[in-house]
Design an enzyme around this catalytic site. Structure first.
Site, mmCIF file in Angstrom:
data_model
loop_
_atom_site.group_PDB
_atom_site.id
_atom_site.type_symbol
_atom_site.label_atom_id
_atom_site.label_comp_id
_atom_site.label_asym_id
_atom_site.label_seq_id
_atom_site.Cartn_x
_atom_site.Cartn_y
_atom_site.Cartn_z
ATOM 1 N N ASP A 58 0.859 -1.021 0.097
ATOM 2 C CA ASP A 58 0.362 0.295 0.024
ATOM 3 C C ASP A 58 0.867 1.041 0.462
ATOM 4 O O ASP A 58 0.758 2.200 -0.250
ATOM 5 C CB ASP A 58 -1.165 0.399 1.213
ATOM 6 C CG ASP A 58 -1.978 -0.490 1.353
ATOM 7 O OD1 ASP A 58 -1.518 -1.538 0.303
ATOM 8 O OD2 ASP A 58 -3.641 -0.868 2.157
ATOM 9 N N TRP A 193 36.108 12.047 21.651
ATOM 10 C CA TRP A 193 36.810 12.065 23.278
ATOM 11 C C TRP A 193 36.909 12.791 24.063
ATOM 12 O O TRP A 193 37.293 13.906 23.069
ATOM 13 C CB TRP A 193 38.664 11.529 22.694
ATOM 14 C CG TRP A 193 39.156 11.525 23.999
ATOM 15 C CD1 TRP A 193 39.227 9.770 24.764
ATOM 16 C CD2 TRP A 193 40.329 12.235 24.312
ATOM 17 N NE1 TRP A 193 40.708 10.239 25.524
ATOM 18 C CE2 TRP A 193 41.035 11.628 25.867
ATOM 19 C CE3 TRP A 193 40.659 13.484 23.836
ATOM 20 C CZ2 TRP A 193 42.094 12.837 26.238
ATOM 21 C CZ3 TRP A 193 41.886 14.445 24.999
ATOM 22 C CH2 TRP A 193 42.510 13.729 26.109
ATOM 23 N N ASP A 360 46.909 1.971 38.388
ATOM 24 C CA ASP A 360 46.507 2.422 36.247
ATOM 25 C C ASP A 360 47.790 1.622 35.231
ATOM 26 O O ASP A 360 48.300 1.416 35.655
ATOM 27 C CB ASP A 360 45.912 3.319 35.967
ATOM 28 C CG ASP A 360 45.674 3.941 34.730
ATOM 29 O OD1 ASP A 360 45.465 3.903 33.772
ATOM 30 O OD2 ASP A 360 44.137 3.964 35.131
ATOM 31 N N ASP A 361 47.777 2.317 34.188
ATOM 32 C CA ASP A 361 48.725 1.688 32.909
ATOM 33 C C ASP A 361 50.286 1.837 33.349
ATOM 34 O O ASP A 361 50.493 2.705 34.428
ATOM 35 C CB ASP A 361 48.535 2.635 32.087
ATOM 36 C CG ASP A 361 49.574 1.767 30.734
ATOM 37 O OD1 ASP A 361 49.960 1.098 31.059
ATOM 38 O OD2 ASP A 361 48.714 2.872 29.769
ATOM 39 N N ARG A 437 48.206 5.731 18.586
ATOM 40 C CA ARG A 437 48.784 5.011 20.447
ATOM 41 C C ARG A 437 49.995 4.619 19.836
ATOM 42 O O ARG A 437 49.805 3.481 20.726
ATOM 43 C CB ARG A 437 47.952 4.931 21.273
ATOM 44 C CG ARG A 437 47.745 5.427 22.405
ATOM 45 C CD ARG A 437 47.651 5.397 23.508
ATOM 46 N NE ARG A 437 48.025 5.689 24.846
ATOM 47 C CZ ARG A 437 47.866 5.369 26.258
ATOM 48 N NH1 ARG A 437 47.143 4.180 25.941
ATOM 49 N NH2 ARG A 437 48.193 6.012 27.565
ATOM 50 N N LYS A 470 40.312 -2.539 35.521
ATOM 51 C CA LYS A 470 39.568 -1.397 34.818
ATOM 52 C C LYS A 470 40.126 -2.129 33.543
ATOM 53 O O LYS A 470 41.290 -1.803 33.499
ATOM 54 C CB LYS A 470 40.495 0.519 35.068
ATOM 55 C CG LYS A 470 40.144 0.727 34.035
ATOM 56 C CD LYS A 470 40.841 2.354 34.850
ATOM 57 C CE LYS A 470 40.786 3.038 33.862
ATOM 58 N NZ LYS A 470 42.201 4.987 34.098
ATOM 59 N N TRP A 471 39.214 -2.075 32.842
ATOM 60 C CA TRP A 471 39.944 -2.209 31.417
ATOM 61 C C TRP A 471 39.382 -1.914 30.415
ATOM 62 O O TRP A 471 37.736 -1.071 29.965
ATOM 63 C CB TRP A 471 39.095 -3.278 30.841
ATOM 64 C CG TRP A 471 38.563 -4.313 29.791
ATOM 65 C CD1 TRP A 471 38.929 -4.113 28.589
ATOM 66 C CD2 TRP A 471 38.412 -5.766 29.878
ATOM 67 N NE1 TRP A 471 38.343 -5.497 27.777
ATOM 68 C CE2 TRP A 471 38.516 -6.412 28.499
ATOM 69 C CE3 TRP A 471 37.983 -7.368 30.314
ATOM 70 C CZ2 TRP A 471 38.427 -7.517 27.864
ATOM 71 C CZ3 TRP A 471 37.149 -8.146 29.927
ATOM 72 C CH2 TRP A 471 37.632 -8.430 28.694
ATOM 73 N N ASP A 472 40.811 -1.230 29.818
ATOM 74 C CA ASP A 472 41.161 -0.643 28.688
ATOM 75 C C ASP A 472 40.220 -1.206 27.486
ATOM 76 O O ASP A 472 41.204 -2.084 27.305
ATOM 77 C CB ASP A 472 41.747 0.220 29.061
ATOM 78 C CG ASP A 472 42.055 2.280 28.839
ATOM 79 O OD1 ASP A 472 41.030 2.602 28.038
ATOM 80 O OD2 ASP A 472 42.817 2.986 29.453
ATOM 81 N N ASN A 474 42.174 1.331 23.299
ATOM 82 C CA ASN A 474 42.991 2.380 23.770
ATOM 83 C C ASN A 474 42.721 3.168 22.078
ATOM 84 O O ASN A 474 43.348 3.699 21.882
ATOM 85 C CB ASN A 474 43.944 3.006 24.500
ATOM 86 C CG ASN A 474 43.977 3.602 26.030
ATOM 87 O OD1 ASN A 474 42.711 4.038 26.250
ATOM 88 N ND2 ASN A 474 44.265 2.771 26.778
ATOM 89 N N ASP A 542 37.652 9.860 29.797
ATOM 90 C CA ASP A 542 39.059 10.543 29.619
ATOM 91 C C ASP A 542 39.030 12.406 30.462
ATOM 92 O O ASP A 542 40.091 12.753 31.044
ATOM 93 C CB ASP A 542 40.169 10.445 29.734
ATOM 94 C CG ASP A 542 41.005 8.865 28.966
ATOM 95 O OD1 ASP A 542 40.221 8.506 29.632
ATOM 96 O OD2 ASP A 542 41.438 9.013 28.138
HETATM 97 C C1 DGJ Z 1 43.147 5.470 29.311
HETATM 98 C C2 DGJ Z 1 42.350 5.516 29.931
HETATM 99 O O1 DGJ Z 1 40.663 6.324 30.214
HETATM 100 C C3 DGJ Z 1 43.073 6.921 31.201
HETATM 101 O O2 DGJ Z 1 42.165 6.992 32.206
HETATM 102 C C4 DGJ Z 1 44.616 5.805 31.588
HETATM 103 O O3 DGJ Z 1 44.083 4.506 32.300
HETATM 104 C C5 DGJ Z 1 44.962 5.903 30.473
HETATM 105 N N1 DGJ Z 1 44.612 4.909 29.401
HETATM 106 C C6 DGJ Z 1 46.316 4.949 30.442
HETATM 107 O O4 DGJ Z 1 47.745 4.725 29.087
#
Ligand code: DGJ
Length: 750
Positions: A58, A193, A360-361, A437, A470-472, A474, A542
């Site tokens: 239709d 970002w 952290d990292d 990166r 904390k599982w990033d 990037n 961030d």
């Molecule tokens: C990006 C994250 O958002 C930050 O908080 C930090 O953990 C950096 N990476 C570390 O490389």
């Protein structure tokens, strides 16, 4: 049962008093969508809301057909929800009604697809409609779940090849929603970002409009969600829809206004760079989409989504637990730390009252900068001579929990993992791999890679008493290709990557069920409903600048609950903007989230440390309210000059609330201002205490819920007016200064 079926009219009515969906079998066997949205009485037929005299196609001749499953090539020229290519190359399939089932509860989706759930069968009912396309043998099952107490319907689709020849799925949306007019504004949550999920609000126009991601992740740029609101709808009144996709990969969320002024909204896997061959006997399932409706404005819409995502998408022991106040060392040290420095920071973190220290990292490989060692998940003994175990135990001996950062899906070319397995990094053989990166993405479409990383990361976590991860993630995916897939199956790559990532989450959360996982992807690039199934909170952005955070947290709150939003106080000048906002202002913003700090407490002066102690104490006393209360947006940082923001949290029984008003820049001789709040008891009396810093409150006054909701809280002048009102700029006075806030603590007294 909240699903009624009428054999006479061949209509289903999904209803719960808060929303109604009415579907029907059209005379040609297609499934019509007669109504979706406002609740309707159960019993009458609503077939008249669907197409009249429907006898095939239709759309061209006058009446736009609202369909549950639009397909191309049969005269509906609007965007389809399902495109399947038959063995002969044609893309015309016509799935027609075969059967249906009404099930108590909500069946799980196949495999690792994240989905909402019912804790028992009384919480939801599910309608499954089976359709079939005779020439190809394609079988389609449309699933609709209506939740008992929520104005939300969950939708998904399963496909099965019951024919003798292979077909190829080209488009398989999780949901398609046909609405009878185009008088809507489309709101998407877009940015970049460090400025994620800013509401982009525009009236619908003819044609297609929407957002998506082809980055291999949901992304910072657009969120897999959208809102439709009537032009007059506000936070407090009016009709609106919210659509949310439970998926962390490529997605499409769009609306199309057709030439009869109807609106079709669809959400699901992005059809670009997607193709799924379906062999005879094989099946495929889409992710789940959640479709929420509100007749009472946007905050009520968000409230419904928060409750569902926070309590029935999130799962595990941390779903309902008070989330710890954390201190993360990233902005405090970046890569420059060692055992002693971390322990010193942890001691200072403990002394101010935080509860979880997150490393952290930089703790693994030879990671002194971001250009090496991703993939080498072995502790760096130069920095941490006592290993992670030694560090974690020392931190825990201080009385803190211990958390750790990982980025399991990545590899640096300068790493032992890459040197051993260059073929595990995503790329097209014979072509350059784009670095971002200085890193590449591991091929999580390859189960061997997931196996390896599950073992490597699992060993790390097992090696130390870790409470939080904390599982990033990037970077996004370029040169998508997996050598493990044959040429004709490369279109499956992105879907398989996302499932591989979910697989790792599933394995780690199963092996370490008590760990609190926080999702992070360059901040907010993986803040979506799907990830909440494993990580009940996510690093929101961030960008820790409090002024920017007002806007980021405001936009994020349309779909996602406060408990899911990681929000930290960081040092000044802010590392993302250079702005210098007062410490208490930064805290007053971050408290509307899973609260924490992202700085080096050992470099703070005594006065600041004392201020942090007071902030932590303030938050702890109201933590349940902040994290699990009902969040209501009151005044938007996207309206006017964006100088003011207000929001609040209130308890379910309206006995307590915290109302926040923020002003970025002070203007002289301000206008009188009252803030009308919501969600209180109109007949109740409240003790109202205003805090303009965490040093201490102004005197408590008593006000009625009716006054607060109808006349408002005194913002300018403040209620109560402090003594010496025009003097000073210390935030307690009439002259507030820049970056000021008022937090009103409301407690019902009668
Ligand atoms: C990006 C994250 O958002 C930050 O908080 C930090 O953990 C950096 N990476 C570390 O490389």
């Amino acid at each position: 049962m909240s699903i009624a079926w009428s054999p006479e009219t061949r209509e289903w009515h999904l209803h719960n008093g808060r929303t109604s969906w009415v579907l029907g079998v059209l005379p040609n066997g297609w499934i019509g969508l007669y109504h979706a949205g406002a609740p309707l009485a159960v019993g009458p037929s609503y077939a008249h809301l669907g197409p009249r005299d429907f006898s095939g196609f239709d759309n061209r001749v006058g009446e736009p057909v609202a369909l549950a499953l639009p397909v191309p090539g049969l005269g509906d020229f609007r965007v389809p929800a399902l495109v399947v290519e038959a063995a002969d190359g044609s893309q015309v399939v016509e799935p027609k009604y075969v059967a249906h089932r009404v099930l108590a509860g909500k069946p799980a989706l196949p495999g690792l697809l994240p989905a909402t759930y019912a804790e028992d069968d009384t919480e939801a009912d599910t309608l499954e409609i089976d359709l079939a396309d005779e020439p190809t043998g394609l079988e389609v099952t449309l699933a609709f779940t209506i939740f008992r107490d929520r104005p939300i319907v969950a939708r998904s689709m399963r496909l099965h090849n019951g024919g003798a020849a292979s077909v190829v799925i080209r488009t398989a949306m999780s949901a398609s929603l046909d609405l009878p007019d185009d008088d809507w504004n489309l709101v998407t949550f877009s940015g970049a970002w460090a400025r994620e999920r800013f509401p982009a609000d525009r009236p619908l126009v003819p044609g297609r409009q929407g957002v998506g991601s082809l980055r291999g992740g949901s992304g910072n740029e657009h969120n897999p969600s959208l809102v439709l609101r009537r032009p007059a709808t506000t936070e407090a009144v009016g009709e609106c829809w919210g659509l949310v996709l439970a998926w962390s990969g490529n997605f499409l969320a769009e609306a199309e206004v057709g030439h009869f002024g109807t609106t079709r909204v669809r959400i699901g896997l992005h059809p670009e760079q997607f193709a799924w061959p379906l062999e005879p006997g094989a099946s495929f399932a889409t992710p789940e989409a959640l479709l929420a409706w509100s007749g009472d404005g946007l905050s009520a819409l968000s409230d419904a989504l928060h409750a569902l995502l926070g309590r029935r998408m999130a799962r595990g022991p941390w779903r309902d637990r008070p989330r710890p106040i954390l201190l993360n060392n990233w902005e405090g040290t970046y890569f420059a730390f060692d055992h002693d420095r971390i322990v010193a920071m942890a001691r200072a973190a403990r002394d101010v009252g935080t509860e979880l220290f997150v490393l952290d990292d930089g703790w693994f490989g030879v990671r002194d900068s971001d250009d090496r060692s991703l993939g080498d998940w072995v502790v760096d003994r130069r920095k941490l001579p006592h290993g992670l175990g030694g560090l974690a135990r020392e931190v825990q001996a201080l009385g803190l929990r211990f958390g750790l950062w990982i980025e399991p899906e990545m590899v640096n070319p300068d790493s032992d993992l890459f040197r051993a397995h260059p073929e595990w990094a995503i790329g097209v053989p014979g072509r350059r791999r784009t670095e971002s990166r200085q890193q590449l993405v591991l091929d999580f479409a390859n189960p061997a890679v997931v196996d390896h990383i599950a073992a490597a990361i699992g060993d790390v976590i097992a090696s130390a008493p870790i409470d939080y991860i904390k599982w990033d993630w990037n970077r996004f995916i370029t040169e998508p290709f997996s050598p493990t897939l044959p040429p004709e199956r490369q279109g499956e790559f992105f879907y398989r990557y996302t499932l591989g990532m979910y697989d790792l989450y599933q394995r780690l959360t199963t092996r370490f069920p008590d760990i609190l996982f926080e999702s992070c992807a360059s901040g907010g690039a993986r803040f979506d409903a799907g990830i909440l199934a494993w990580a009940p909170q996510a690093w929101t952005s961030d960008d820790t600048d409090a002024v920017e955070r007002l806007r980021i947290q405001w936009g994020t709150s349309f779909a996602y609950p406060v408990s899911s939003m990681g929000a930290h106080v960081s040092a000044v000048p802010n590392h993302q903007t250079g702005r210098v906002a007062p410490l208490d202002f930064r805290a007053a913003v971050a408290m509307f989230g899973a609260f924490g700090y992202e700085l080096d407490p050992t470099s703070m002066g005594e006065a600041d440390l004392a201020a942090v102690r007071r902030q932590v104490a303030f938050y702890r006393e109201r933590r349940e309210l902040f994290q699990y209360g009902r969040f209501t947006r009151l005044r938007s940082p996207f309206e006017g000059d964006g100088n003011e923001t207000a929001w609040m949290v209130s308890s379910a029984d309206a006995s307590r609330a915290v109302v926040a008003h923020y002003r970025v820049l002070q203007r002289p001789w301000p206008h009188r201002d009252r803030l009308v709040v919501r969600g209180l008891g109109p007949d109740a009396r409240y003790a109202v205490t205003c805090w303009t810093s965490f040093d201490g409150p102004m005197p408590t006054v008593e006000r009625g819920g009716d006054e607060l909701m109808r006349v408002g809280l005194g913002i300018e002048p403040p209620d109560p007016m402090p003594a010496g009102r025009d003097a000073g700029a210390d935030g307690h006075r009439f002259v507030r200064g820049d970056f000021s806030f008022r937090l009103f603590d409301l407690r019902r007294v009668s």
